[in-house]
Design a protein around this motif. Structure first.
Motif, PDB file in Angstrom:
ATOM      1  N   MET A  73      33.158  27.096  56.471  1.00 44.30           N
ATOM      2  CA  MET A  73      34.143  28.185  56.403  1.00 44.30           C
ATOM      3  C   MET A  73      34.359  28.604  54.944  1.00 44.30           C
ATOM      4  SD  MET A  73      36.446  30.219  57.796  1.00 44.30           S
ATOM      5  CE  MET A  73      36.815  29.599  59.436  1.00 44.30           C
ATOM      6  N   ILE A  74      34.302  29.905  54.714  1.00 42.97           N
ATOM      7  CA  ILE A  74      34.631  30.464  53.403  1.00 42.97           C
ATOM      8  C   ILE A  74      36.046  31.027  53.476  1.00 42.97           C
ATOM      9  CG2 ILE A  74      34.077  32.236  51.689  1.00 42.97           C
ATOM     10  CD1 ILE A  74      31.172  32.141  52.748  1.00 42.97           C
ATOM     11  N   TYR A  75      36.912  30.577  52.582  1.00 40.95           N
ATOM     12  CA  TYR A  75      38.281  31.086  52.549  1.00 40.95           C
ATOM     13  C   TYR A  75      38.400  32.152  51.457  1.00 40.95           C
ATOM     14  CZ  TYR A  75      39.732  27.329  55.665  1.00 40.95           C
ATOM     15  OH  TYR A  75      39.883  26.505  56.746  1.00 40.95           O
ATOM     16  N   VAL A  76      39.010  33.263  51.815  1.00 33.98           N
ATOM     17  CA  VAL A  76      39.225  34.358  50.867  1.00 33.98           C
ATOM     18  C   VAL A  76      40.714  34.367  50.514  1.00 33.98           C
ATOM     19  CG1 VAL A  76      38.896  36.794  50.379  1.00 33.98           C
ATOM     20  CG2 VAL A  76      37.376  35.638  52.006  1.00 33.98           C
ATOM     21  N   ILE A  77      40.998  34.278  49.204  1.00 33.94           N
ATOM     22  CA  ILE A  77      42.362  33.989  48.781  1.00 33.94           C
ATOM     23  C   ILE A  77      42.817  34.931  47.667  1.00 33.94           C
ATOM     24  CG2 ILE A  77      43.922  32.121  48.128  1.00 33.94           C
ATOM     25  CD1 ILE A  77      41.555  30.181  48.469  1.00 33.94           C
ATOM     26  N   GLY A  78      44.014  35.491  47.840  1.00 31.09           N
ATOM     27  CA  GLY A  78      44.674  36.215  46.766  1.00 31.09           C
ATOM     28  C   GLY A  78      45.521  35.258  45.944  1.00 31.09           C
ATOM     29  N   HIS A  79      46.307  35.787  45.020  1.00 26.18           N
ATOM     30  CA  HIS A  79      47.073  34.950  44.097  1.00 26.18           C
ATOM     31  C   HIS A  79      48.381  34.446  44.704  1.00 26.18           C
ATOM     32  CE1 HIS A  79      49.535  38.557  43.512  1.00 26.18           C
ATOM     33  NE2 HIS A  79      48.425  39.219  43.225  1.00 26.18           N
ATOM     34  N   LYS A  80      48.987  33.504  44.013  1.00 22.16           N
ATOM     35  CA  LYS A  80      50.313  33.016  44.395  1.00 22.16           C
ATOM     36  C   LYS A  80      51.311  34.166  44.298  1.00 22.16           C
ATOM     37  CE  LYS A  80      49.647  28.212  42.916  1.00 22.16           C
ATOM     38  NZ  LYS A  80      50.004  27.159  41.932  1.00 22.16           N
ATOM     39  N   ASN A  81      52.452  34.030  44.981  1.00 23.40           N
ATOM     40  CA  ASN A  81      53.429  35.118  45.055  1.00 23.40           C
ATOM     41  C   ASN A  81      52.710  36.421  45.417  1.00 23.40           C
ATOM     42  OD1 ASN A  81      55.549  33.357  44.044  1.00 23.40           O
ATOM     43  ND2 ASN A  81      54.568  33.589  42.055  1.00 23.40           N
ATOM     44  N   PRO A  82      52.047  36.444  46.566  1.00 17.33           N
ATOM     45  CA  PRO A  82      51.143  37.550  46.887  1.00 17.33           C
ATOM     46  C   PRO A  82      51.839  38.893  47.047  1.00 17.33           C
ATOM     47  CG  PRO A  82      51.510  36.169  48.813  1.00 17.33           C
ATOM     48  CD  PRO A  82      52.117  35.446  47.653  1.00 17.33           C
ATOM     49  N   ASP A  83      51.177  39.935  46.543  1.00 21.17           N
ATOM     50  CA  ASP A  83      51.636  41.306  46.750  1.00 21.17           C
ATOM     51  C   ASP A  83      50.723  41.965  47.778  1.00 21.17           C
ATOM     52  OD1 ASP A  83      49.301  41.693  45.327  1.00 21.17           O
ATOM     53  OD2 ASP A  83      50.275  42.532  43.557  1.00 21.17           O
ATOM     54  N   THR A  84      50.931  43.244  47.995  1.00 19.52           N
ATOM     55  CA  THR A  84      50.150  43.937  49.023  1.00 19.52           C
ATOM     56  C   THR A  84      48.662  43.955  48.697  1.00 19.52           C
ATOM     57  OG1 THR A  84      52.059  45.314  49.605  1.00 19.52           O
ATOM     58  CG2 THR A  84      49.896  46.132  50.258  1.00 19.52           C
ATOM     59  N   ALA A 137      42.323  40.196  50.528  1.00 21.90           N
ATOM     60  CA  ALA A 137      41.832  38.981  51.200  1.00 21.90           C
ATOM     61  C   ALA A 137      41.398  39.298  52.630  1.00 21.90           C
ATOM     62  CB  ALA A 137      42.912  37.907  51.183  1.00 21.90           C
ATOM     63  N   ILE A 138      42.220  40.061  53.343  1.00 23.37           N
ATOM     64  CA  ILE A 138      41.904  40.398  54.731  1.00 23.37           C
ATOM     65  C   ILE A 138      40.614  41.205  54.826  1.00 23.37           C
ATOM     66  CG2 ILE A 138      42.653  41.760  56.731  1.00 23.37           C
ATOM     67  CD1 ILE A 138      45.559  41.042  55.939  1.00 23.37           C
ATOM     68  N   VAL A 139      40.527  42.259  54.031  1.00 27.58           N
ATOM     69  CA  VAL A 139      39.359  43.156  54.127  1.00 27.58           C
ATOM     70  C   VAL A 139      38.104  42.471  53.606  1.00 27.58           C
ATOM     71  CG1 VAL A 139      38.371  45.338  53.346  1.00 27.58           C
ATOM     72  CG2 VAL A 139      40.785  45.235  54.029  1.00 27.58           C
ATOM     73  N   CYS A 140      38.229  41.702  52.524  1.00 33.82           N
ATOM     74  CA  CYS A 140      37.059  40.992  51.995  1.00 33.82           C
ATOM     75  C   CYS A 140      36.524  39.993  53.014  1.00 33.82           C
ATOM     76  CB  CYS A 140      37.420  40.285  50.691  1.00 33.82           C
ATOM     77  SG  CYS A 140      36.024  39.434  49.915  1.00 33.82           S
ATOM     78  N   ALA A 141      37.423  39.278  53.698  1.00 31.01           N
ATOM     79  CA  ALA A 141      36.990  38.350  54.739  1.00 31.01           C
ATOM     80  C   ALA A 141      36.273  39.097  55.865  1.00 31.01           C
ATOM     81  CB  ALA A 141      38.188  37.581  55.290  1.00 31.01           C
ATOM     82  N   ASN A 142      36.785  40.273  56.220  1.00 30.88           N
ATOM     83  CA  ASN A 142      36.138  41.090  57.261  1.00 30.88           C
ATOM     84  C   ASN A 142      34.742  41.529  56.831  1.00 30.88           C
ATOM     85  OD1 ASN A 142      38.409  40.831  58.822  1.00 30.88           O
ATOM     86  ND2 ASN A 142      39.160  42.908  58.472  1.00 30.88           N
ATOM     87  N   VAL A 152      35.269  29.128  48.325  1.00 34.04           N
ATOM     88  CA  VAL A 152      36.341  30.121  48.291  1.00 34.04           C
ATOM     89  C   VAL A 152      35.893  31.376  47.553  1.00 34.04           C
ATOM     90  CG1 VAL A 152      38.200  28.407  48.428  1.00 34.04           C
ATOM     91  CG2 VAL A 152      37.372  29.154  46.179  1.00 34.04           C
ATOM     92  N   VAL A 153      36.484  32.482  47.955  1.00 33.81           N
ATOM     93  CA  VAL A 153      36.351  33.751  47.244  1.00 33.81           C
ATOM     94  C   VAL A 153      37.741  34.112  46.733  1.00 33.81           C
ATOM     95  CG1 VAL A 153      35.832  36.212  47.436  1.00 33.81           C
ATOM     96  CG2 VAL A 153      34.432  34.535  48.672  1.00 33.81           C
ATOM     97  N   LEU A 154      37.857  34.397  45.444  1.00 31.51           N
ATOM     98  CA  LEU A 154      39.128  34.785  44.863  1.00 31.51           C
ATOM     99  C   LEU A 154      39.186  36.305  44.760  1.00 31.51           C
ATOM    100  CD1 LEU A 154      39.501  32.229  41.903  1.00 31.51           C
ATOM    101  CD2 LEU A 154      40.052  31.935  44.332  1.00 31.51           C
TER     102      LEU A 154
END
Length: 308
Positions: free
Chosen positions: A1-12, A18-23, A68-70
């Protein structure tokens, strides 16, 4: 599994990217999943609800060696805990780079207003047609990060990609939609003061000193000013407990395009006043029309600290 992750205290932008990149990765055959590192702000809740998209699962740690993908970040202070023990295979970002990795990796970085712009352009250029929901999410993130093109970070590419995406999303009134987003962001109710400060909060290492800057983008600055004393009191606590050298809480009036910096002690008031060459009074620094933390606030403070 590859997890796609944005930063802490996430904004829009972090959540949407993260959602679109995972898609995109799933479209290309990868087993990928978007996760988040913290709770959503009101604006992001509005966006996901508006487009009928599921909220990503929250994870604050992963097994050593996980791929992971950042997205929308690359600084260790903003990344998932123990990032150095994970296998970073790709970074997609629109910020300056400050992360040291053990091996080469795939990096896409462009000086645009949002990471969503980069992802939207990638999809459109590669003939990966976004769904209406994906297009709507990407538009939302572009509007959020550029404050609907008010921010100094805005580029022609942001405007071009948004226009092309809207041929799919079919938002009839972009201005009205953006105001709905910003009003949702401003609806903070009785949020506790520490959550308010950390809502959009980032830490930076500059010349060996720890700088923390929180940002509240709002259509009603009175909300923050009415809570000024408790904000300043909590900032003092955070500054001491987290061993922060310098700290500011920026309140950005989206509509009037005016910003103010709240500081909790005289040393930071003097620092910000000198860095921004502006006036300051009673723990409030006049940041004038500086709306962008990334392109205007942080570079100005960084330059001043390096020359001090």
């Amino acid at each position: 599994m590859i997890y796609v992750i944005g930063h802490k205290n996430p904004d829009t932008d972090a959540i949407v990217s993260a959602i679109v990149c995972a898609n995109i990765r799933k479209h290309l055959g990868d087993d990928a999943k978007a996760i988040k590192l913290g709770e959503l702000n009101k604006e992001t809740e509005f966006v996901l609800d508006y487009w009928g998209v599921e909220v990503p699962e929250t994870k604050t740690s992963l097994q050593d060696g996980t791929e992971v993908v950042l997205v929308d970040h690359n600084e260790q202070a903003q990344a998932i805990d123990d990032i150095q023990k994970l296998n970073i295979i790709s970074i997609i970002d629109h910020h300056k780079f400050n992360l040291i990795t053990d091996s080469p990796l795939h990096i896409i970085a462009q000086p645009v207003g949002s990471t969503a712009t980069i992802l939207g352009d990638l999809m459109l250029s590669a003939d990966i047609v976004p769904t209406k929901e994906e297009a709507g999410l990407l538009i939302s993130a572009i509007l959020s990060d550029t404050l609907h093109f008010r921010s100094a970070t805005t580029t022609d590419m942001d405007k071009k990609v948004l226009s092309e995406l809207n041929q799919i999303a079919e938002i009839e009134e972009i201005e009205e939609y953006s105001l709905q987003m910003f009003n949702a962001k401003s609806d903070l109710g009785d949020m506790d003061v520490e959550s308010l400060i950390r809502l959009d909060y980032k830490e930076y290492d500059i010349e060996g000193k720890k700088l923390a800057v929180g940002v509240l983008e709002t259509t009603s600055v009175d909300y923050a000013f009415n809570r000024k004393e408790e904000i300043i009191s909590k900032m003092k606590e955070i500054k001491e407990s987290d061993r922060i050298n310098h700290m500011m809480f920026a309140v950005v009036d989206i509509i009037k395009e005016q910003s103010y910096g709240l500081v909790c002690d005289q040393s930071d008031e003097d620092l910000m006043k000198e860095a921004f060459e502006t006036s300051a009074k009673e723990n409030i620094v006049d940041l004038k029309n500086l709306l962008s933390r990334k392109k205007q606030m942080i570079p100005t403070i960084e330059k001043h600290l390096k020359n001090a």
